[in-house]
Design a protein around this motif. Structure first.
Motif, PDB file in Angstrom:
ATOM      1  N   LYS A 145       0.829  -1.210   0.000  1.00 12.53           N
ATOM      2  CA  LYS A 145       0.000   0.000   0.000  1.00 12.53           C
ATOM      3  C   LYS A 145       0.860   1.256   0.000  1.00 12.53           C
ATOM      4  O   LYS A 145       0.576   2.230  -0.708  1.00 12.53           O
ATOM      5  N   ALA A 146       1.931   1.231   0.816  1.00 12.09           N
ATOM      6  CA  ALA A 146       2.810   2.399   0.898  1.00 12.09           C
ATOM      7  C   ALA A 146       3.508   2.657  -0.428  1.00 12.09           C
ATOM      8  O   ALA A 146       3.597   3.805  -0.892  1.00 12.09           O
ATOM      9  N   ARG A 147       4.004   1.591  -1.074  1.00 13.60           N
ATOM     10  CA  ARG A 147       4.688   1.767  -2.351  1.00 13.60           C
ATOM     11  C   ARG A 147       3.722   2.247  -3.431  1.00 13.60           C
ATOM     12  O   ARG A 147       4.068   3.083  -4.274  1.00 13.60           O
ATOM     13  N   PHE A 148       2.496   1.741  -3.397  1.00 13.42           N
ATOM     14  CA  PHE A 148       1.497   2.162  -4.384  1.00 13.42           C
ATOM     15  C   PHE A 148       1.244   3.672  -4.263  1.00 13.42           C
ATOM     16  O   PHE A 148       1.194   4.383  -5.275  1.00 13.42           O
ATOM     17  N   LYS A 149       1.102   4.173  -3.045  1.00 14.78           N
ATOM     18  CA  LYS A 149       0.869   5.606  -2.847  1.00 14.78           C
ATOM     19  C   LYS A 149       2.065   6.423  -3.335  1.00 14.78           C
ATOM     20  O   LYS A 149       1.898   7.502  -3.916  1.00 14.78           O
ATOM     21  N   GLU A 150       3.277   5.901  -3.119  1.00 15.19           N
ATOM     22  CA  GLU A 150       4.469   6.616  -3.563  1.00 15.19           C
ATOM     23  C   GLU A 150       4.519   6.720  -5.087  1.00 15.19           C
ATOM     24  O   GLU A 150       4.804   7.783  -5.645  1.00 15.19           O
ATOM     25  N   LEU A 151       4.247   5.606  -5.745  1.00 13.26           N
ATOM     26  CA  LEU A 151       4.298   5.599  -7.205  1.00 13.26           C
ATOM     27  C   LEU A 151       3.227   6.478  -7.821  1.00 13.26           C
ATOM     28  O   LEU A 151       3.447   7.109  -8.861  1.00 13.26           O
ATOM     29  N   VAL A 152       2.046   6.511  -7.210  1.00 13.05           N
ATOM     30  CA  VAL A 152       0.983   7.377  -7.720  1.00 13.05           C
ATOM     31  C   VAL A 152       1.417   8.841  -7.659  1.00 13.05           C
ATOM     32  O   VAL A 152       1.168   9.616  -8.589  1.00 13.05           O
ATOM     33  N   LYS A 153       2.105   9.222  -6.571  1.00 15.00           N
ATOM     34  CA  LYS A 153       2.588  10.600  -6.448  1.00 15.00           C
ATOM     35  C   LYS A 153       3.634  10.923  -7.519  1.00 15.00           C
ATOM     36  O   LYS A 153       3.666  12.012  -8.069  1.00 15.00           O
ATOM     37  N   ILE A 154       4.479   9.942  -7.833  1.00 19.30           N
ATOM     38  CA  ILE A 154       5.569  10.186  -8.784  1.00 19.30           C
ATOM     39  C   ILE A 154       5.060  10.274 -10.217  1.00 19.30           C
ATOM     40  O   ILE A 154       5.451  11.150 -10.994  1.00 19.30           O
ATOM     41  N   TYR A 155       4.154   9.356 -10.589  1.00 14.66           N
ATOM     42  CA  TYR A 155       3.757   9.243 -11.992  1.00 14.66           C
ATOM     43  C   TYR A 155       2.402   9.876 -12.299  1.00 14.66           C
ATOM     44  O   TYR A 155       1.914   9.754 -13.424  1.00 14.66           O
ATOM     45  N   HIS A 156       1.783  10.524 -11.338  1.00 16.25           N
ATOM     46  CA  HIS A 156       0.493  11.153 -11.633  1.00 16.25           C
ATOM     47  C   HIS A 156       0.688  12.265 -12.671  1.00 16.25           C
ATOM     48  O   HIS A 156       1.636  13.047 -12.582  1.00 16.25           O
TER      49      HIS A 156
END
Length: 212
Positions: free
Chosen positions: A171-182
């Motif tokens: 869950k934590a990694r998913f939130k991080e990636l969403v912030k980076i690639y949004h």
């Protein structure tokens, strides 16, 4: 008309039962299964491309039809994957968030480089928590590792996580990636949007498989 007229005797009024028969037949149409004369009061979908259209079967034949029904019949693996990908948005058209890269005068946004993405990860993981987990997973004995299906393994790779990652880490990694690639953080870049869709699809698959 006189009661003793010759035409009076030729008039025949049907009974209530005879008048109600057509109405009953209309309410209970015949089963559409070939050779069946039962009542077709159960609906079954006609198939892909005929949404909203149904066959009418009896109970026995609707069960047989449903047991053999395959919505993806006639589609290859690539078409099935495209269908599942579009299902994430309910098969509705989508638009990029942010600046339209194809608009006249709009400068194309650059895709985040691997170095920039790595730097972003370090910023979001200052204590190297995920890095230590990844190193421990690489050094772990093969027999102690969790056996993953090909799509599960690919989903973990998309999220840049080891197969032993916990629900909290995923869950934590998913939130991080969403912030980076949004797209909002990348000027509406199309490539960033495509990468984000891959990340969402990988996370949803791991969720369906019980990893989240």
């Amino acid at each position: 008309m006189k009661l003793d007229s010759k035409y009076f005797d030729s008039i025949r009024v049907g009974s209530k039962r005879e008048r109600a028969a057509p109405a009953r037949e209309e309410r209970h149409p015949r089963c559409q299964w070939k050779g069946c004369k039962g009542v077709g009061d159960h609906r079954a979908p006609r198939g892909r491309g005929q949404d909203g259209q149904y066959y009418l079967f009896c109970m026995e034949h609707v069960r047989q039809y449903n047991a053999e029904y395959n919505y993806f019949d006639g589609m290859n693996d690539a078409q099935v994957q495209d269908f599942q990908k579009d299902a994430l948005t309910g098969h509705r058209p989508t638009w990029k968030v942010g600046v339209n890269a194809k608009a006249p005068g709009a400068a194309p946004a650059a895709e985040p480089s691997p170095a920039a993405a790595s730097a972003a990860f370090r910023t979001l993981d200052p204590h190297a928590f995920f890095a230590r987990r990844a190193k421990a997973a690489r050094e772990q004995a093969p027999e102690g590792r969790r056996q993953l299906k090909p799509l599960e393994k690919k989903s973990f790779q998309t999220l840049n996580l080891p197969g032993e990652a916990t629900k909290v880490e995923i869950k934590a990694r998913f939130k991080e990636l969403v912030k980076i690639y949004h797209p909002d953080t990348n000027g509406g870049d199309a490539r960033s949007g495509d990468k984000l869709r891959e990340i969402i699809q990988a996370y949803n698959y791991l969720k369906q498989a019980g990893h989240v």
